[in-house]
Write an enzyme that holds these catalytic residues in place. Structure first.
Site, PDB file in Angstrom:
ATOM      1  CE1 TYR A 148      78.711  35.331  45.392  1.00  0.00           C
ATOM      2  CE2 TYR A 148      76.549  34.578  46.070  1.00  0.00           C
ATOM      3  CZ  TYR A 148      77.384  35.593  45.665  1.00  0.00           C
ATOM      4  OH  TYR A 148      76.898  36.860  45.507  1.00  0.00           O
ATOM      5  CG  HIS A 156      71.872  37.581  36.034  1.00  0.00           C
ATOM      6  ND1 HIS A 156      72.841  38.395  36.595  1.00  0.00           N
ATOM      7  CD2 HIS A 156      71.701  36.558  36.901  1.00  0.00           C
ATOM      8  CE1 HIS A 156      73.233  37.863  37.748  1.00  0.00           C
ATOM      9  NE2 HIS A 156      72.560  36.748  37.955  1.00  0.00           N
ATOM     10  CG  PHE A 157      72.003  32.331  34.289  1.00  0.00           C
ATOM     11  CD1 PHE A 157      72.426  31.446  33.320  1.00  0.00           C
ATOM     12  CD2 PHE A 157      70.662  32.393  34.604  1.00  0.00           C
ATOM     13  CE1 PHE A 157      71.521  30.653  32.648  1.00  0.00           C
ATOM     14  CE2 PHE A 157      69.748  31.601  33.942  1.00  0.00           C
ATOM     15  CZ  PHE A 157      70.180  30.731  32.954  1.00  0.00           C
ATOM     16  CG  HIS A 158      74.162  32.502  29.293  1.00  0.00           C
ATOM     17  ND1 HIS A 158      72.905  32.224  29.769  1.00  0.00           N
ATOM     18  CD2 HIS A 158      74.593  31.347  28.726  1.00  0.00           C
ATOM     19  CE1 HIS A 158      72.579  30.978  29.479  1.00  0.00           C
ATOM     20  NE2 HIS A 158      73.588  30.410  28.858  1.00  0.00           N
ATOM     21  NE  ARG A 164      65.138  30.842  33.067  1.00  0.00           N
ATOM     22  CZ  ARG A 164      65.757  30.444  34.178  1.00  0.00           C
ATOM     23  NH1 ARG A 164      65.445  30.993  35.347  1.00  0.00           N
ATOM     24  NH2 ARG A 164      66.690  29.514  34.142  1.00  0.00           N
ATOM     25  NE  ARG A 165      64.279  26.868  33.570  1.00  0.00           N
ATOM     26  CZ  ARG A 165      64.355  26.316  34.757  1.00  0.00           C
ATOM     27  NH1 ARG A 165      63.315  26.278  35.541  1.00  0.00           N
ATOM     28  NH2 ARG A 165      65.472  25.751  35.161  1.00  0.00           N
TER      29      ARG A 165
END
Ligand code: HEM
Ligand SMILES: [Cu+2]
Ligand SMILES: [Cu+2]
Lengths: 564, 163
Positions: free
Chosen positions: A240, A387-389, A450-451
């Site tokens: 945030y 999602h976070f891209h 991922r990763r």
């Protein structure tokens, strides 16, 4: 004082070049440009990660054998340093311009900057020398070189000084203007730094009492589950902290740029208050698959996560209504045509609206991640970077790029190098991120982790091969977009001949009468404290082993027990 | 504080939609029995050799019910198999209870096409139960970064037709 008056009456096109205001240009410029340098280091590794993970292309980059070092650089530079430096610079600009005064202490500004810069250099040293391949979440019991943790500590301590400076500036202004309405952009900035400060205690405790002493050899053991809880106390509000400056731009600056008006100023403030409060008791949603946290606490924090979605949905309405007004001003008549009757030729506007479009999928996929049991299908698959891209790489970064398209010209006192290049950059970025999101999301649902350096993995997920190969298209578009962005930045800094035309989109007054109770910071902090007791104290009681203490030795990421 | 009529409707719609999502989550737990990993116990990583994890591997508990004990370490899953890709074999329709921990750093435990997704942390015991109905070979993948050999950390569950 001559220069202050000029600033009040006619909106200055550029940074005034006299007196202390010269330092305004330097204050904002140094932070924003340092952030962009971190982005320059981090961003270009992204496309190569995509290529390396695509079966069709992995052999093309055999030299890329430092996958996890590169991934740590990508995460740390983009998500920790680019964001923080940019946000601090942008916040200084917002507060100084809106309140029409200098910061409480310019010396403190520079002290904080030096701390953060030394932090950046220490972290870069540890990363480049291959001694900190722990990724940007640095979970114990992997242990990095002390310079890595020390650098992060300096970054965080720097931001505490920034927060103090911002609040003292605001309090001085408030004392001199007891009845005046605080400009929304300043209000939003303050909420953002409150939530950041509260959040940073989690990571500060983790680094100062678990990781740094172990890295220095002062203690010999750690506790991975407790470390993860402390990290995610910080980690969710962190997202945030990235997002609120983008919201600030959409709420308080885009209306001026798009020739519209904010729809509801009080509800915007309510949204920021809710974000400040409810971003804290939700971090366990990153630990749904952790063995040491009970399902009850996971459920409780899921409820709060749904609550923190509300202010973002309020924002969707509020900003949407503002854009409808902008479209109507441009001649839109039907129920939907205002959506495309926007000034798409202006890269500042195109970037921000494209960012919002990316945030739609980003937000929906986020609610899916947060949905407790659904998380089992998604956690740590390539769905998560998808999602976070959309959120961080899309909504936040693209908005920040849009901000750069007016802020960098102001810093330099020249026009943007090329609006066309900027438009191409915006569109390649949003299409690239959409392709990346779609392909990585689908591959994640099929079980691609991922990763992971898939190029070197001994197994292959046949079902996901077409998606991973298709993600290369997204990677290429994003590579092009990244280059176009920096061409424009360096072009504006060094080669632009155009005169400056855009003025700062800053509100210095507020039309709507937002109630003063919204500035009861003590009340908000008390509510945060109560929520922490409900949502976090039980979690910490579960994860810490009070009888045996720490039992896990540290490990070197390259193998073996960690030796200082 | 004035709230526009349309905005009020929007707020109500948001509340209804989020409430519906919440109800779906509750249903997934109550009606469909989906379970999240929950604490089942701690273990001192230095004492793994003296614990139930001393001999990792598969044990049969009854007709089509098995327990699999796993120790994850940099960079392999010890499931009691010596094959290059450690593999366990069970018949279709088996109920498997997986009990796992980590010897050194944080690892992940993900089984392709099944609801098995849990972190393995040194100091903590993770437990998941799952039924394998479909025959096939399903990889167990470490999905948390654990060092330069992370991408090679994979095992498999071979589910065979019949008994
Ligand atoms: C040029 C555009 C970009 C591309 C193609 C790209 C690509 C990727 C890929 C493929 C991964 C996942 C690698 C893996 O899980 O093995 C990744 C991770 C990540 N990216 Fe990006 N990225 C880009 C830009 C950005 C930006 C602008 C940010 C933030 C401001 C960002 C932040 C991150 C973070 C925080 C991670 C997670 C690292 C980790 O898992 O430790 N990326 N990126
Ligand atoms: Cu979160
Ligand atoms: Cu691993």
């Amino acid at each position: 004082m001559q220069h202050t008056k000029a600033l009040t009456i006619t909106p200055e096109l550029t940074f005034p070049k006299v007196g202390f205001l010269t330092s305004e240009q330097w204050i904002v410029g140094s932070h924003v440009l340092t952030g962009l340098m971190a982005l320059l280091i981090g961003i270009f590794l992204g496309p190569f990660q995509v290529f390396r993970r695509a079966p069709a292309l992995k052999w093309a980059i055999p030299v890329f054998s430092y996958y996890y070092q590169a991934l740590t650089v990508h995460g740390v530079m983009n998500a920790l340093f680019f964001t923080t430096f940019f946000i601090v610079g942008f916040s200084y600009f917002t507060v100084m311009r809106s309140l029409k005064r200098n910061m409480w202490s310019t010396k403190l500004v520079w002290a904080a900057y030096v701390l953060m810069l030394v932090g950046l250099l220490l972290v870069v040293y540890a990363l480049v020398t291959n001694q900190a391949n722990v990724l940007y979440t640095f979970y114990p019991s992997l242990i990095a070189h002390p310079a890595f943790y020390l650098g992060l500590v300096l970054l965080v301590v720097g931001t505490w000084l920034v927060t103090a400076n911002l609040f003292l500036t605001y309090m001085l202004w408030r004392k001199e203007n007891p009845q005046e309405h605080l400009p929304l952009a300043v209000f939003a900035t303050l909420t953002n730094f409150v939530l950041w400060c509260v959040a940073s205690f989690g990571v500060a405790i983790e680094v100062l009492f678990m990781l740094l002493p172990l890295s220095l050899g002062l203690i010999s053991h750690t506790d991975p589950q407790a470390g993860r809880a402390l990290f995610w106390f910080f980690g969710h509000p962190l997202v945030y902290f990235w997002l609120l400056p983008a919201y600030t731009s959409w709420y308080a600056m885009l209306p001026k740029q798009a020739n519209s008006r904010i729809f509801s100023d009080p509800l915007a403030r309510v949204a920021f208050i809710l974000l400040m409060i409810f971003s804290i008791p939700v971090g366990v949603h990153h630990m749904f698959t952790d063995p040491g946290v009970s399902a009850v606490m996971k459920g409780i924090q899921t409820v709060f996560t749904f609550v923190v979605a509300i202010p973002s949905l309020l924002t969707a309405f509020n900003v949407g209504a503002m854009l409808e007004r902008a479209g109507r001003n441009r001649g839109a008549k039907g129920p939907f045509d205002w959506m495309w009757k926007q000034d798409w030729r202006n890269p500042v506007i195109a970037a921000q609206i494209s960012a919002m479009i990316l945030f739609i999928t980003g937000g929906i996929s986020g609610i899916m991640n947060a949905s407790l049991t659904l998380n089992i299908a998604l956690h740590n698959t390539s769905w998560i970077p998808a999602h976070f891209h959309q959120t961080l790489g899309g909504a936040v970064t693209l908005t920040f790029m849009g901000i750069c398209y007016w802020l960098i010209p102001m810093i330099r006192g020249r026009g943007l190098y090329s609006a066309n290049v900027a438009l191409w950059q915006v569109h390649t970025w949003s299409i690239g991120m959409m392709i990346f999101g779609y392909t990585y999301g689908a591959a994640g649902l099929l079980g691609v982790p991922r990763r992971t350096d898939l190029g070197a993995a001994p197994y292959i997920n046949e079902l996901a091969v077409p998606y991973l190969n298709a993600s290369v298209i997204g990677g290429v578009l994003l590579l092009i977009s990244g280059i176009l962005f920096f061409v424009n930045i360096f072009g504006t800094l060094f080669f632009s001949k155009a005169p400056l035309t855009e003025e700062a989109p800053i509100d210095t007054y507020v039309e709507s009468k937002s109630p003063l109770w919204m500035e009861k910071w003590g009340l908000w902090l008390s509510i945060v404290a109560i929520l922490c007791v409900i949502a976090w104290v039980p979690v910490f009681l579960e994860v810490f082993d009070f009888t045996n203490g720490f039992q896990t030795p540290g490990y070197n990421p390259n193998g073996g027990i960690y030796k200082p | 504080m004035h709230i526009d009529r349309l905005e009020r409707y929007w707020i109500i719609a948001v509340g209804v939609v989020l409430g519906a999502f919440g109800a779906a989550i509750v249903a997934s737990v109550v009606v469909f029995g989906v379970r999240l990993p929950s604490p089942v116990g701690r273990i001192d990583p230095a004492k793994i050799k003296e614990s139930e994890f001393a001999t990792p591997g598969l044990t049969q508990d009854g007709d089509h019910t098995y327990t699999l004990r796993v120790v994850a370490k940099m960079w392999k899953f010890d499931v009691g198999s010596k094959e290059p890709q450690p593999t366990i074999k069970i018949p279709a329709g088996s109920r498997l209870k997986i009990i796992a921990t980590s010897l050194d750093v944080t690892h992940g435990f993900y089984v392709e096409q099944h609801d098995v997704n849990v972190m393995l942390l040194p100091g903590q015991i993770s437990q998941v139960e799952v039924t394998f109905n479909k025959p096939g070979v399903f990889h167990i993948i470490c999905h948390e970064y654990c060092g330069p050999g992370h991408q090679a950390m994979v095992a498999a569950i071979e589910v065979n037709e019949g008994n």
